[in-house]
Design an enzyme around this catalytic site. Sequence first.
Site, PDB file in Angstrom:
ATOM      1  N   HIS A   1      78.015  50.458  23.945  1.00 49.18           N
ATOM      2  CA  HIS A   1      77.878  50.733  25.372  1.00 49.18           C
ATOM      3  C   HIS A   1      77.831  49.462  26.221  1.00 49.18           C
ATOM      4  O   HIS A   1      78.560  49.374  27.203  1.00 49.18           O
ATOM      5  CB  HIS A   1      76.755  51.693  25.733  1.00 49.18           C
ATOM      6  CG  HIS A   1      77.054  52.272  27.075  1.00 49.18           C
ATOM      7  ND1 HIS A   1      77.923  53.324  27.232  1.00 49.18           N
ATOM      8  CD2 HIS A   1      76.771  51.839  28.314  1.00 49.18           C
ATOM      9  CE1 HIS A   1      78.132  53.523  28.526  1.00 49.18           C
ATOM     10  NE2 HIS A   1      77.443  52.638  29.203  1.00 49.18           N
TER      11      HIS A   1
ATOM     12  N   SER B   1      84.635  34.663  17.877  1.00 54.41           N
ATOM     13  CA  SER B   1      85.391  34.111  19.000  1.00 54.41           C
ATOM     14  C   SER B   1      84.720  34.471  20.327  1.00 54.41           C
ATOM     15  O   SER B   1      84.546  33.622  21.214  1.00 54.41           O
ATOM     16  CB  SER B   1      86.819  34.648  18.975  1.00 54.41           C
ATOM     17  OG  SER B   1      87.463  34.418  20.208  1.00 54.41           O
ATOM     18  N   SER B   2      84.322  35.749  20.468  1.00 52.50           N
ATOM     19  CA  SER B   2      83.686  36.198  21.712  1.00 52.50           C
ATOM     20  C   SER B   2      82.365  35.484  21.965  1.00 52.50           C
ATOM     21  O   SER B   2      82.062  35.105  23.097  1.00 52.50           O
ATOM     22  CB  SER B   2      83.426  37.710  21.660  1.00 52.50           C
ATOM     23  OG  SER B   2      84.641  38.408  21.761  1.00 52.50           O
TER      24      SER B   2
ATOM     25  N   TRP C   1      88.674  54.068  16.606  1.00 50.07           N
ATOM     26  CA  TRP C   1      88.224  52.704  16.929  1.00 50.07           C
ATOM     27  C   TRP C   1      86.708  52.569  16.813  1.00 50.07           C
ATOM     28  O   TRP C   1      86.185  51.462  16.704  1.00 50.07           O
ATOM     29  CB  TRP C   1      88.713  52.281  18.323  1.00 50.07           C
ATOM     30  CG  TRP C   1      87.837  52.677  19.471  1.00 50.07           C
ATOM     31  CD1 TRP C   1      87.900  53.822  20.194  1.00 50.07           C
ATOM     32  CD2 TRP C   1      86.766  51.905  20.059  1.00 50.07           C
ATOM     33  NE1 TRP C   1      86.942  53.832  21.178  1.00 50.07           N
ATOM     34  CE2 TRP C   1      86.235  52.668  21.123  1.00 50.07           C
ATOM     35  CE3 TRP C   1      86.215  50.641  19.787  1.00 50.07           C
ATOM     36  CZ2 TRP C   1      85.162  52.227  21.916  1.00 50.07           C
ATOM     37  CZ3 TRP C   1      85.149  50.209  20.581  1.00 50.07           C
ATOM     38  CH2 TRP C   1      84.635  51.002  21.624  1.00 50.07           C
TER      39      TRP C   1
ATOM     40  N   HIS D   1      95.398  51.401  18.187  1.00 48.95           N
ATOM     41  CA  HIS D   1      95.592  51.358  19.644  1.00 48.95           C
ATOM     42  C   HIS D   1      94.278  51.008  20.329  1.00 48.95           C
ATOM     43  O   HIS D   1      94.217  50.104  21.164  1.00 48.95           O
ATOM     44  CB  HIS D   1      96.108  52.703  20.157  1.00 48.95           C
ATOM     45  CG  HIS D   1      95.988  52.871  21.644  1.00 48.95           C
ATOM     46  ND1 HIS D   1      96.773  52.176  22.537  1.00 48.95           N
ATOM     47  CD2 HIS D   1      95.167  53.638  22.405  1.00 48.95           C
ATOM     48  CE1 HIS D   1      96.435  52.511  23.777  1.00 48.95           C
ATOM     49  NE2 HIS D   1      95.466  53.404  23.721  1.00 48.95           N
TER      50      HIS D   1
ATOM     51  N   ASP E   1      86.029  20.776  33.736  1.00 45.62           N
ATOM     52  CA  ASP E   1      86.532  21.571  32.619  1.00 45.62           C
ATOM     53  C   ASP E   1      85.412  22.487  32.177  1.00 45.62           C
ATOM     54  O   ASP E   1      84.338  22.503  32.783  1.00 45.62           O
ATOM     55  CB  ASP E   1      86.975  20.651  31.458  1.00 45.62           C
ATOM     56  CG  ASP E   1      88.017  21.328  30.558  1.00 45.62           C
ATOM     57  OD1 ASP E   1      87.732  22.432  30.044  1.00 45.62           O
ATOM     58  OD2 ASP E   1      89.114  20.778  30.386  1.00 45.62           O
TER      59      ASP E   1
ATOM     60  N   THR F   1      76.038  51.081  40.396  1.00 48.10           N
ATOM     61  CA  THR F   1      77.496  51.176  40.503  1.00 48.10           C
ATOM     62  C   THR F   1      77.889  51.702  41.879  1.00 48.10           C
ATOM     63  O   THR F   1      78.838  51.213  42.505  1.00 48.10           O
ATOM     64  CB  THR F   1      78.065  52.092  39.395  1.00 48.10           C
ATOM     65  OG1 THR F   1      77.429  51.754  38.154  1.00 48.10           O
ATOM     66  CG2 THR F   1      79.557  51.915  39.251  1.00 48.10           C
TER      67      THR F   1
ATOM     68  N   LYS G   1      77.736  49.027  44.462  1.00 48.62           N
ATOM     69  CA  LYS G   1      78.917  48.158  44.466  1.00 48.62           C
ATOM     70  C   LYS G   1      80.093  48.818  45.189  1.00 48.62           C
ATOM     71  O   LYS G   1      80.759  48.191  46.017  1.00 48.62           O
ATOM     72  CB  LYS G   1      79.323  47.792  43.039  1.00 48.62           C
ATOM     73  CG  LYS G   1      78.221  47.064  42.281  1.00 48.62           C
ATOM     74  CD  LYS G   1      78.670  46.581  40.928  1.00 48.62           C
ATOM     75  CE  LYS G   1      79.488  45.339  41.032  1.00 48.62           C
ATOM     76  NZ  LYS G   1      78.798  44.230  41.672  1.00 48.62           N
TER      77      LYS G   1
ATOM     78  N   HIS H   1      73.913  58.355  24.726  1.00 51.43           N
ATOM     79  CA  HIS H   1      74.672  59.405  25.435  1.00 51.43           C
ATOM     80  C   HIS H   1      76.025  59.666  24.776  1.00 51.43           C
ATOM     81  O   HIS H   1      76.686  60.649  25.096  1.00 51.43           O
ATOM     82  CB  HIS H   1      74.824  59.080  26.930  1.00 51.43           C
ATOM     83  CG  HIS H   1      75.663  57.876  27.247  1.00 51.43           C
ATOM     84  ND1 HIS H   1      75.420  57.094  28.333  1.00 51.43           N
ATOM     85  CD2 HIS H   1      76.743  57.319  26.641  1.00 51.43           C
ATOM     86  CE1 HIS H   1      76.306  56.109  28.389  1.00 51.43           C
ATOM     87  NE2 HIS H   1      77.123  56.238  27.379  1.00 51.43           N
ATOM     88  N   HIS H   2      76.441  58.786  23.850  1.00 47.75           N
ATOM     89  CA  HIS H   2      77.654  59.043  23.078  1.00 47.75           C
ATOM     90  C   HIS H   2      77.387  60.012  21.929  1.00 47.75           C
ATOM     91  O   HIS H   2      78.304  60.374  21.211  1.00 47.75           O
ATOM     92  CB  HIS H   2      78.198  57.736  22.485  1.00 47.75           C
ATOM     93  CG  HIS H   2      78.580  56.716  23.518  1.00 47.75           C
ATOM     94  ND1 HIS H   2      79.861  56.575  23.992  1.00 47.75           N
ATOM     95  CD2 HIS H   2      77.838  55.799  24.180  1.00 47.75           C
ATOM     96  CE1 HIS H   2      79.898  55.608  24.901  1.00 47.75           C
ATOM     97  NE2 HIS H   2      78.681  55.122  25.022  1.00 47.75           N
TER      98      HIS H   2
ATOM     99  N   GLU I   1      79.293  46.892  25.481  1.00 49.67           N
ATOM    100  CA  GLU I   1      80.681  46.431  25.370  1.00 49.67           C
ATOM    101  C   GLU I   1      81.566  47.005  26.479  1.00 49.67           C
ATOM    102  O   GLU I   1      82.419  46.306  27.032  1.00 49.67           O
ATOM    103  CB  GLU I   1      81.237  46.818  23.987  1.00 49.67           C
ATOM    104  CG  GLU I   1      82.738  46.787  23.842  1.00 49.67           C
ATOM    105  CD  GLU I   1      83.344  45.396  23.950  1.00 49.67           C
ATOM    106  OE1 GLU I   1      84.544  45.307  24.255  1.00 49.67           O
ATOM    107  OE2 GLU I   1      82.622  44.415  23.730  1.00 49.67           O
TER     108      GLU I   1
END
Length: 528
Positions: free
Chosen positions: A256, A172-173, A144, A79, A108, A331, A334, A305-306, A258
């Site tokens: 992060h 690909s990315s 994940w 998931h 293009d 943030t 914004k 921090h994770h 990401e």
Amino acid sequence: MTTQVAETGHDDHAHGPAKGITRWLFTTNHKDIGSMYLIFSLIMLFIGGSMAFVIRAELFQPGLQLVEPNFFNQMITMHGLIMVFGAVMPAFVGLANWMIPLMIGAPDMALPRLNNLSFWILPFAFSMMMVTLFMDGGGPNFGWTFYAPLSTTYAPPSVTFFIFAIHMMGASSIMGAINVVVTIVNMRAPGMGYMKMPMFCWTWLITAFLLIAVMPVLAGVVTMMLMDIHFGTSFFDAGGGGDPVLFQHVFWFFGHPEVYIMILPSFGVVSQVIPTFARKKLFGYHSMVYAIIAIAVLSFVVWAHHMFTVGMPLAGELFFMYTTMLIAVPTGVKIFNWVSTMFKGSMTFETPMLYSIAFVILFTIGGLSGIMLALAPVDFVYHDTYFVVAHFHYVLVPGAIFGIFAAVYYWLPKWSGKMYDEGLAKFHFWVSFVGLNLTFFPMHFVGLAGMPRRIPDYPLQFADFNMIVSVGAFLFGTSQLIFVFILIKTLRSGKAAPQSPWESAEGLEWTIPSPAPYHTFATPPKVD
């Protein structure tokens, strides 16, 4: 067009799309490729969502109900991977393909064949990842984040296919990101300086640099896993002098940035939509640009921090705590600018605007729980509970997914030349909105009460909230069928859309007919 024809000696006619399946297999047209990315991501959204349904059905009541714990773990893992790499990221790349050339007045993308390749890698990558579910020992079952040694020493044999699939997605990315950078840097219309670019182009330019910087790190960490599994190295094996915590450092150094890759394009979409429906210029354009750049730079210095609970030195905990809280500043700029854009505007509430306002409110809630998690001492309580699940779903679902919905409703008239059914779209919004909050808000409560993540069973005291969460999840997931119905209804029988369906939309994409012709801006427009 005529000069081109004269030079190449072709017959003097406009080149439309090829006929049949080859149009899609060999296309180098940014609109075709954008459409394929968007359709692919919609399919992935439903596959990833069906896996979430399995998770929530199992957790509807305490006790083991429907699936084996090991299969439950495979659903949790798949998931996450499918939603992140299959639904959110390809959707944003599809939006970039469709809209960036239209917004900067380019004919293009800069590298059209690379564009084709970057898309066609994906169906193979995801097929290979999903087919692992049918192999001996099952699919990836380690979450994940695929922490070692769960993903190395104790992984199912199918992990090798998972590693290869991740490599392909990363390739690909990187190709897509290089394409975006080259297009924006080299192909802007005459007169369009960087500070005249639409915000969506700015956010994608920064996102593309983030992708180019961190995707090789992901490739590196899965290669180290591969070496540990098959070639006798001990990068992550303490028995051979390695360290499992090294995996976490390398993974989150990718992970992060990401998560900002997944949210920045949404920032861009919302920065396009809110000024249109508030009928005002975006407040503080320059500060928005600098805020995006600040977020991107800071995203590289917050990764640990994770990992507050792995046993870091105090100085490390403090550094990562303060840098994480610092990200709240750009943030906040914004959010302030979006609210200021709406302030005293002549607002109307068409569906793209509803999604954008929900985005601002709910993303802020997710940001606030993020600041709670950033506090190292209390993170020892929150870590690996449902509070974390609530946090990142509040930033990713109303953040990334609502941003994608806002973009689709906003630009669909330009893509298809037809208007969607506004009443149905508003219905889709409200059902999604209610389902989303019913699903993820109670997770804060069970998390603070101590319910761990990634478990197929739980003690009785968590039962009521879990039932509410599951009902919300079924509502939210099922409501996306309304979205598919709206899309089909629009394409089949929608009213013809004018060149600019929104009263005060600005930008080059609204200067071309609806639906957008197969080839646009063969002669670059002049920008004042």
